[in-house]
Design a protein around this motif. Structure first.
Motif, PDB file in Angstrom:
ATOM      1  N   LEU A 353       0.866  -1.230  -0.068  1.00  0.00           N
ATOM      2  CA  LEU A 353      -0.031   0.139  -0.029  1.00  0.00           C
ATOM      3  C   LEU A 353       0.753   1.133  -0.193  1.00  0.00           C
ATOM      4  O   LEU A 353       2.002   1.161   0.416  1.00  0.00           O
ATOM      5  CB  LEU A 353      -0.713  -0.015   1.189  1.00  0.00           C
ATOM      6  CG  LEU A 353      -2.080  -1.058   1.333  1.00  0.00           C
ATOM      7  CD1 LEU A 353      -2.554  -1.132   2.895  1.00  0.00           C
ATOM      8  CD2 LEU A 353      -2.933  -1.075   0.409  1.00  0.00           C
ATOM      9  N   THR A 357      -2.343   5.628   2.269  1.00  0.00           N
ATOM     10  CA  THR A 357      -3.318   4.903   2.591  1.00  0.00           C
ATOM     11  C   THR A 357      -2.996   4.398   3.915  1.00  0.00           C
ATOM     12  O   THR A 357      -4.045   4.182   4.577  1.00  0.00           O
ATOM     13  CB  THR A 357      -3.668   3.843   1.630  1.00  0.00           C
ATOM     14  OG1 THR A 357      -3.867   4.558   0.274  1.00  0.00           O
ATOM     15  CG2 THR A 357      -4.423   2.898   1.899  1.00  0.00           C
ATOM     16  N   LEU A 358      -2.018   3.744   4.224  1.00  0.00           N
ATOM     17  CA  LEU A 358      -1.717   3.075   5.486  1.00  0.00           C
ATOM     18  C   LEU A 358      -1.797   3.987   6.843  1.00  0.00           C
ATOM     19  O   LEU A 358      -2.419   3.763   7.841  1.00  0.00           O
ATOM     20  CB  LEU A 358      -0.154   2.285   5.491  1.00  0.00           C
ATOM     21  CG  LEU A 358       0.034   1.796   6.942  1.00  0.00           C
ATOM     22  CD1 LEU A 358      -0.844   0.365   6.835  1.00  0.00           C
ATOM     23  CD2 LEU A 358       1.592   1.294   6.910  1.00  0.00           C
ATOM     24  N   LEU A 361      -5.460   4.624   7.367  1.00  0.00           N
ATOM     25  CA  LEU A 361      -5.968   3.492   7.994  1.00  0.00           C
ATOM     26  C   LEU A 361      -5.598   3.425   9.435  1.00  0.00           C
ATOM     27  O   LEU A 361      -6.419   3.146  10.373  1.00  0.00           O
ATOM     28  CB  LEU A 361      -5.545   2.109   7.433  1.00  0.00           C
ATOM     29  CG  LEU A 361      -6.092   1.784   5.971  1.00  0.00           C
ATOM     30  CD1 LEU A 361      -5.059   0.711   5.585  1.00  0.00           C
ATOM     31  CD2 LEU A 361      -7.443   1.239   6.330  1.00  0.00           C
ATOM     32  N   ALA A 379     -14.768   1.313   3.586  1.00  0.00           N
ATOM     33  CA  ALA A 379     -14.926   1.864   2.482  1.00  0.00           C
ATOM     34  C   ALA A 379     -15.229   3.428   2.686  1.00  0.00           C
ATOM     35  O   ALA A 379     -15.102   4.202   1.750  1.00  0.00           O
ATOM     36  CB  ALA A 379     -15.421   1.204   1.251  1.00  0.00           C
ATOM     37  N   SER A 388     -13.484  -2.089  -3.905  1.00  0.00           N
ATOM     38  CA  SER A 388     -12.079  -1.373  -3.227  1.00  0.00           C
ATOM     39  C   SER A 388     -11.818  -1.756  -1.700  1.00  0.00           C
ATOM     40  O   SER A 388     -10.929  -2.169  -1.102  1.00  0.00           O
ATOM     41  CB  SER A 388     -11.945  -0.067  -3.635  1.00  0.00           C
ATOM     42  OG  SER A 388     -11.816   0.303  -4.907  1.00  0.00           O
ATOM     43  N   GLY A 389     -12.946  -1.541  -0.943  1.00  0.00           N
ATOM     44  CA  GLY A 389     -12.930  -1.793   0.470  1.00  0.00           C
ATOM     45  C   GLY A 389     -12.639  -3.270   0.744  1.00  0.00           C
ATOM     46  O   GLY A 389     -11.800  -3.515   1.615  1.00  0.00           O
ATOM     47  N   ARG A 391     -11.131  -5.648  -1.185  1.00  0.00           N
ATOM     48  CA  ARG A 391      -9.793  -5.811  -1.852  1.00  0.00           C
ATOM     49  C   ARG A 391      -8.855  -5.290  -0.703  1.00  0.00           C
ATOM     50  O   ARG A 391      -7.818  -5.977  -0.272  1.00  0.00           O
ATOM     51  CB  ARG A 391      -9.554  -5.212  -2.959  1.00  0.00           C
ATOM     52  CG  ARG A 391     -10.288  -5.653  -4.317  1.00  0.00           C
ATOM     53  CD  ARG A 391      -9.542  -5.385  -5.509  1.00  0.00           C
ATOM     54  NE  ARG A 391      -9.904  -4.001  -5.814  1.00  0.00           N
ATOM     55  CZ  ARG A 391     -11.220  -3.351  -6.642  1.00  0.00           C
ATOM     56  NH1 ARG A 391     -11.992  -4.345  -6.793  1.00  0.00           N
ATOM     57  NH2 ARG A 391     -11.266  -2.055  -6.645  1.00  0.00           N
ATOM     58  N   LEU A 392      -9.035  -4.104   0.058  1.00  0.00           N
ATOM     59  CA  LEU A 392      -8.126  -3.438   0.902  1.00  0.00           C
ATOM     60  C   LEU A 392      -8.215  -4.524   2.073  1.00  0.00           C
ATOM     61  O   LEU A 392      -7.375  -4.699   2.580  1.00  0.00           O
ATOM     62  CB  LEU A 392      -8.633  -2.214   1.248  1.00  0.00           C
ATOM     63  CG  LEU A 392      -7.683  -1.181   2.407  1.00  0.00           C
ATOM     64  CD1 LEU A 392      -6.379  -1.471   1.687  1.00  0.00           C
ATOM     65  CD2 LEU A 392      -8.325   0.055   2.439  1.00  0.00           C
ATOM     66  N   LYS A 395      -6.129  -7.554   1.447  1.00  0.00           N
ATOM     67  CA  LYS A 395      -4.583  -7.313   1.204  1.00  0.00           C
ATOM     68  C   LYS A 395      -4.299  -6.993   2.922  1.00  0.00           C
ATOM     69  O   LYS A 395      -3.132  -7.567   3.280  1.00  0.00           O
ATOM     70  CB  LYS A 395      -4.323  -5.983   0.826  1.00  0.00           C
ATOM     71  CG  LYS A 395      -2.873  -5.493   0.647  1.00  0.00           C
ATOM     72  CD  LYS A 395      -2.752  -4.564  -0.575  1.00  0.00           C
ATOM     73  CE  LYS A 395      -2.946  -5.135  -2.107  1.00  0.00           C
ATOM     74  NZ  LYS A 395      -2.522  -4.104  -2.903  1.00  0.00           N
ATOM     75  N   LEU A 396      -5.067  -6.529   3.721  1.00  0.00           N
ATOM     76  CA  LEU A 396      -4.530  -6.320   5.037  1.00  0.00           C
ATOM     77  C   LEU A 396      -4.522  -7.830   5.691  1.00  0.00           C
ATOM     78  O   LEU A 396      -3.461  -7.937   6.737  1.00  0.00           O
ATOM     79  CB  LEU A 396      -5.703  -5.550   5.967  1.00  0.00           C
ATOM     80  CG  LEU A 396      -5.677  -3.979   5.407  1.00  0.00           C
ATOM     81  CD1 LEU A 396      -6.639  -3.290   6.112  1.00  0.00           C
ATOM     82  CD2 LEU A 396      -4.248  -3.254   5.708  1.00  0.00           C
TER      83      LEU A 396
END
Length: 431
Positions: A353, A357-358, A361, A379, A388-389, A391-392, A395-396
């Motif tokens: 990321l 963005t991080l 978060l 999101a 997108s939320g 997918r995020l 990834k997290l």
């Protein structure tokens, strides 16, 4: 003061749970019918000014439009222990534990109990809570399930449902027991205390006047800004000092600055200085462990605000969180964390990321105060699409920066939404 919104038949259980909580005053909102909840909660919030609110999912759906965004709210969730006790009560009454129909419980909680008790999952039929469900629909669900499966009883969290089914079908209430209620009350009280302690932290503000010409004009502008702040109700309880040169220093509790900025969203004083005095002002706020620390952070924040080239303000906390720019009218703010230090850059690179963005978060995690969040809600916090939320979150999750905290289902159609707890701050500490 914590407000408790409960059905009249549940008061004894709540009173038993609340008696061990010291240092808290309870304001009881007791209703006989769900339709009365909205007016009762409205009166509570208007007349009492509670510091926190505990209520079930049904009352919450009835009054959520009244709840201030900054009010700590706890929504009652029956735990697996409560469901297990209801199932054992059925055995004690000579009923078969399954088949059974259950309303309002979270699907994941039901699944965990079914697995732990080694029950047949096909004989445990659950209707998750949906605020749009009518009483008639829930009653019909239990009756249809009993007719189809031959169930001896149903488990319902709704008092009105139990009243409707009385005489037709055995009903066990799945209301959280004193242990569950006590735990949720204690958790809410700790959130309120944490919020109050945060609001009482010492803070400083630095207001800088943009150079407006000769030194005498700058002095006149600074005096004008001083008079503006002194006569602004939001700064009535603050200590305001003339710093000389082109700035003013304001000392106050964090709560005062939060109120003056709408929880760090906007600073109307900037617009008033422009419209009334004809000057451009940059403001910085600092929150730290000492007056010196607060002032140092506020100076950094004000210097950052000056770089915007327009009236704006920033907040910098000793925890590393930076919020801004705040505008006179309240445009969207962004979040950073320690100006993207090496730790953020490193962790962001490992996760895949951007550091920005991080950082945002981390700010969201701090706002949640340990509460779980769904991908769609995340999101919304970040201003991105639901896909997108999701997918995020994936990834997290791959990076171990979120932990699964159960699920929720707002509508009967579709799959339940998984809930997650952000764990980014813990990972930052390990960097």
């Amino acid at each position: 003061m914590i407000g408790l919104v409960i059905h009249a038949s549940h008061r004894a259980v709540f009173a038993d749970a609340a008696r061990t909580l010291a240092g808290v005053t309870f304001e009881w909102v007791v209703y006989e019918h769900e339709d009365a909840v909205h007016d009762l909660v409205d009166a509570l919030l208007t007349q009492q000014g509670v510091d926190g609110l505990l209520l079930g999912p049904v009352p919450y759906a009835k009054c959520r439009d009244l709840l201030p965004a900054d009010l700590p709210v706890a929504i009652l969730r029956s735990a697996g222990l409560d469901l297990s006790l209801a199932l054992f009560k059925a055995l004690a009454r000579g009923w078969r534990p399954t088949p059974v129909s259950i309303d309002t419980y979270d699907i994941q909680t039901v699944a965990d109990v079914v697995q732990a008790l080694e029950l047949d999952p096909t004989e445990v039929i659950c209707l998750p809570y949906d605020p749009e469900q009518s009483l008639a629909e829930i009653v019909a669900f239990h009756r249809e399930t009993a007719a189809r499966t031959g169930a001896d009883y149903a488990i319902s969290l709704r008092t009105a449902v139990a009243a409707e089914l009385q005489g037709d079908l055995g009903v066990l209430g799945g209301l959280p027991g004193p242990a569950t209620l006590r735990a949720q009350l204690h958790e809410l009280a700790l959130r309120v205390q944490s919020r109050q302690a945060s609001a009482l932290r010492f803070a400083a503000g630095v207001f800088l006047v943009d150079k407006v010409g000769p030194e005498r004009d700058l002095d006149r502008a600074r005096v004008g800004l001083m008079n503006l702040l002194v006569n602004t109700p939001g700064f009535a309880d603050a200590w305001i000092e003339d710093r000389g040169s082109r700035g003013l220093v304001v000392f106050a509790h964090q709560a005062l600055f939060e109120q003056a900025t709408g929880s760090w969203v906007s600073l109307p004083t900037l617009g008033q200085a422009r419209d009334i005095l004809g000057i451009r002002v940059a403001a910085g706020f600092g929150v730290g462990a000492s007056a010196r620390s607060c002032l140092h952070l506020a100076e950094r924040a004000a210097a950052r605000a000056e770089q915007e080239g327009r009236p704006s303000a920033y907040l910098i906390e000793d925890s590393g969180v930076i919020i801004g720019p705040m505008s006179p009218a309240g445009s969207a703010v962004t979040f950073t964390y320690r100006d993207h230090t090496a730790e953020v850059e490193q962790l962001a690179g490992e996760v895949g990321l951007s550091a920005t963005t991080l950082s945002r978060l981390i700010a969201v995690e701090r706002t949640l105060e340990g509460r779980a969040i769904s991908p769609s809600d995340l999101a919304q916090h970040l201003g991105i699409t639901d896909p997108s939320g999701r997918r995020l979150i994936r990834k997290l999750g791959d990076a171990g920066l979120v932990a699964i905290q159960g699920s929720t289902q707002m509508h009967r159609k579709g799959r339940p939404a998984q809930l997650y707890k952000l764990c980014i701050s813990n990972a930052m500490e390990r960097q």
